[in-house]
Enzyme design. Structure first.
Site, PDB file in Angstrom:
ATOM      1  N   GLU A  90       0.829  -1.223   0.000  1.00 20.63           N
ATOM      2  CA  GLU A  90       0.000   0.000   0.000  1.00 20.63           C
ATOM      3  C   GLU A  90       0.850   1.254   0.000  1.00 20.63           C
ATOM      4  OE1 GLU A  90      -2.163  -0.404   3.651  1.00 20.63           O
ATOM      5  OE2 GLU A  90      -3.027  -2.331   3.068  1.00 20.63           O
TER       6      GLU A  90
ATOM      7  N   LYS B 195       2.313   4.519   1.314  1.00 28.84           N
ATOM      8  CA  LYS B 195       2.523   5.009   2.676  1.00 28.84           C
ATOM      9  C   LYS B 195       2.405   6.520   2.635  1.00 28.84           C
ATOM     10  CE  LYS B 195       5.517   4.609   6.697  1.00 28.84           C
ATOM     11  NZ  LYS B 195       5.514   5.995   7.135  1.00 28.84           N
TER      12      LYS B 195
ATOM     13  N   ARG C 227      -1.386   9.811  11.822  1.00 31.40           N
ATOM     14  CA  ARG C 227      -2.239   8.649  12.057  1.00 31.40           C
ATOM     15  C   ARG C 227      -3.547   9.094  12.701  1.00 31.40           C
ATOM     16  NH1 ARG C 227      -0.148   3.067  13.034  1.00 31.40           N
ATOM     17  NH2 ARG C 227      -1.977   1.739  12.976  1.00 31.40           N
TER      18      ARG C 227
ATOM     19  N   ARG D  17      -2.233   8.996  17.058  1.00 30.40           N
ATOM     20  CA  ARG D  17      -1.417   7.805  17.282  1.00 30.40           C
ATOM     21  C   ARG D  17      -1.169   7.552  18.770  1.00 30.40           C
ATOM     22  NH1 ARG D  17       3.678   6.072  14.243  1.00 30.40           N
ATOM     23  NH2 ARG D  17       4.778   4.945  15.847  1.00 30.40           N
TER      24      ARG D  17
ATOM     25  N   GLU E 243      -4.839   7.457   8.038  1.00 33.00           N
ATOM     26  CA  GLU E 243      -3.875   8.553   8.026  1.00 33.00           C
ATOM     27  C   GLU E 243      -4.629   9.772   7.510  1.00 33.00           C
ATOM     28  OE1 GLU E 243      -0.782   7.800   8.969  1.00 33.00           O
ATOM     29  OE2 GLU E 243       0.519   9.352   8.149  1.00 33.00           O
TER      30      GLU E 243
ATOM     31  N   PHE F 116      -6.736   2.628   5.973  1.00 30.84           N
ATOM     32  CA  PHE F 116      -6.075   1.408   5.513  1.00 30.84           C
ATOM     33  C   PHE F 116      -6.516   0.175   6.297  1.00 30.84           C
ATOM     34  CE2 PHE F 116      -2.943   3.906   8.043  1.00 30.84           C
ATOM     35  CZ  PHE F 116      -2.932   3.126   9.197  1.00 30.84           C
TER      36      PHE F 116
ATOM     37  N   ARG G 228       6.934  -3.489  17.385  1.00 32.61           N
ATOM     38  CA  ARG G 228       7.011  -3.470  15.929  1.00 32.61           C
ATOM     39  C   ARG G 228       7.178  -4.885  15.432  1.00 32.61           C
ATOM     40  NH1 ARG G 228       7.401   1.574  13.958  1.00 32.61           N
ATOM     41  NH2 ARG G 228       7.733   3.121  15.587  1.00 32.61           N
TER      42      ARG G 228
ATOM     43  N   LYS H 268       7.567  -1.395   6.561  1.00 35.02           N
ATOM     44  CA  LYS H 268       7.570  -0.188   5.731  1.00 35.02           C
ATOM     45  C   LYS H 268       8.833  -0.111   4.906  1.00 35.02           C
ATOM     46  CE  LYS H 268       9.346   2.426   9.546  1.00 35.02           C
ATOM     47  NZ  LYS H 268       9.004   3.179  10.710  1.00 35.02           N
TER      48      LYS H 268
END
Ligand code: AMP
Length: 518
Positions: free
Chosen positions: A210, A212, A217, A232, A261, A296, A367, A373
């Protein structure tokens, strides 16, 4: 719990780098808490007070502490500190500054020197312990003897680590019942990093690749006509973004949680620079610029939780509910296809791609490998214009670099000169710090006690995520996330052979950096 017990634990956390040892320390201290002091204690451990931001600036805190002789014996409890912070939080109106300072000073007078030190750090958010949320979750699982996955999930779904600690201590059996609640923010899922799309696909397998977007966020909750928008960090910004609320109300669902986003678009539909979006978030920002929400992921629709469903199903639901607001992407296993999507993303002015395992559930916290990413890294050769004396851990070192780009035409100063475009102390190893500290004074032309101004003779290669417009720097651009890759100097540690060393006249130009502005 005695405050001294908490401070002791915080010191033990700083003294070790081992995650297991940290987990044990935290399990010990959390296990000794009473449920009703849990939220206050976690706030004091993380440097995020339960009372939120209550106007305790660095100066205020330091001057209150300076006026307070330390107690010789520890007597304070976590509950005592919490009660004083409640009192301060309740103050307001004229004359409140005096009352606040008096309350703070009285608190510091009851604290021993190590307790004072800890309170200063906790109140100003400058904890030496670094980010602790992940280990604290591990420690909690250990303290209450519950599976880590269960504790993590409760933290994610409640959006509150302190609240989860309290619940786990009070009713450990209730932790499994913590579920999604529309209008209560959920911790967002995070991404790891890969250098290119092929490497990312190797991690995820078949993936949704996708665009970015480089905005902010947002998590959008709607229950009937009630809408909340969170950042976020789960701050509620609903009142500042009426245009996003409006979009949420048009969607064909009664209850919904969307992840996405938001960014500002220019008249042609291209994204505007990141800082424009951020300034629009400010409390008193001009409202004429409209924020466009893009989504997303979807975590809940009409009574049905989707977080444990594979991404493929969540994307199908998103397509059904908000097709006009979906972020572009393609599902593939083919690196060539992913590469094409990445090229399209960059051509459209976005910052890269997110590669997401198509079979994976929505999982917050650390993460993980489910979202990866990929952003192109730009590296530039820049000139060191000065260096700041370090503080804290870097005291005694010449640390923060002032970086300049070449201005051959003299567009922003004297021709052939250098224009400052940013600073960095990232990427510097101890060896490089030592080398800078030893050699940079030889290049100094001025020293104001803080910054050493240097002749522009040292070239350094710096990686950046991009640039942004700047009114602070004379060239009108500032580096984003600059970090040192290597010195282009023959005798620097890890530096280049004579072949790759670079002269200042070969440094990158301000024009090449300005070209990154879209
Ligand atoms: P980073 O902040 O660099 O770690 O990248 C993750 C962030 O990228 C997320 O928190 C989102 O704010 C943002 N983002 C932009 N586009 C997407 C996307 N398609 N999927 C997930 N995150 C995205």
């Amino acid at each position: 719990m005695p405050l001294a017990r908490l401070v002791e634990a915080a010191d033990a956390l700083v003294a070790t780098r081992s995650r297991t040892a940290k987990t044990d320390v935290l399990a010990g201290v959390l296990g000794d808490l009473f449920p009703d002091e849990a939220e206050a204690a976690v706030g004091l451990l993380l440097g995020r007070l339960r009372q939120g931001s209550i106007g305790l600036g660095y100066r205020t805190v330091l001057s209150a502490r300076e006026g307070a002789p330390a107690a010789s014996e520890p007597t304070l409890t976590v509950a005592d500190v919490d009660a004083v912070l409640d009192t301060i939080a309740a103050l307001g109106g004229s004359g409140s500054a005096g009352a606040r300072n008096a309350a703070l000073t009285a608190l510091f007078e009851r604290a021993t020197a190590p307790e004072q030190e800890h309170l200063v750090r906790a109140m100003t958010g400058e904890m030496r312990t670094g980010a602790l949320e992940g280990v604290l979750t591990d420690g909690l699982a250990k303290a209450v003897g519950l599976p880590l996955a269960e504790v993590r999930r409760a933290v994610m779904l409640s959006g509150s680590l302190p609240g989860t600690v309290r619940l786990a201590l009070e009713h450990p059996e209730a932790l499994t019942d913590v579920g999604l609640a529309v209008l209560t923010p959920v911790q967002p899922m995070l991404a790891s990093t890969a250098t290119d799309v092929a490497a990312a696909l190797a991690v995820t397998g078949e993936a949704s690749v996708e665009h970015k977007l480089d905005g902010a966020r947002i998590q959008v909750h709607r229950s009937g006509s009630d809408v909340r928008v969170f950042t976020r960090s789960l701050a509620d910004i609903t009142a500042r973004v009426p245009e996003i609320v409006e979009v949420a109300l048009t969607l064909p669902a009664e209850s919904i949680i969307l992840d996405g986003e938001t960014l500002m678009l220019d008249d042609s539909g291209s994204p505007r620079p990141f800082q424009d979006t951020m300034s629009r978030f400010g409390a008193d920002a001009a409202r004429e610029q409209v924020l466009a929400p893009r989504f997303f992921d979807v975590l809940h629709v009409d009574g049905e939780d989707l977080i444990d469903r594979p991404l493929s199903q969540r994307l199908a639901a998103l397509e059904r509910i908000a097709p006009a607001y979906r972020i572009a992407g393609e599902v593939t296993t083919d690196p060539a296809v992913a590469e094409r999507v990445a090229d399209e993303a960059l051509a459209a002015g976005h910052e890269g791609v997110m590669v997401k395992g198509i079979d994976t559930a929505y999982a917050a916290g650390r993460r993980g490998k489910h979202w990866v990413k990929v952003k192109p890294v730009h590296t530039y050769d820049l000139v060191v214009l000065g260096v700041e004396r370090g503080s804290g851990r870097r005291k005694g070192w010449l640390s923060n670099l002032h970086l300049g780009a070449r201005d051959p035409e003299g567009e922003f100063g004297p021709a052939g000169g250098f224009v400052m475009v940013g600073k960095t102390f990232k990427g510097l190893t101890d060896e490089l710090l030592r080398w800078q500290t030893e050699t940079f004074p030889q290049h100094a032309v001025d020293d104001n006690g803080w910054v050493l101004t240097m002749r522009p003779d040292v070239v350094v290669e710096v990686a950046i995520d991009g640039v942004q417009r700047s009114s602070r720097y004379p060239g009108g651009v500032a580096l984003r996330f600059a970090r040192v890759k290597r010195y282009r100097v023959e005798d620097a540690p890890g530096g280049e052979s004579a072949l790759q060393a670079k002269a200042p006249a070969e440094a990158d130009t301000i024009q090449s950096l300005r070209a990154l502005l879209r």
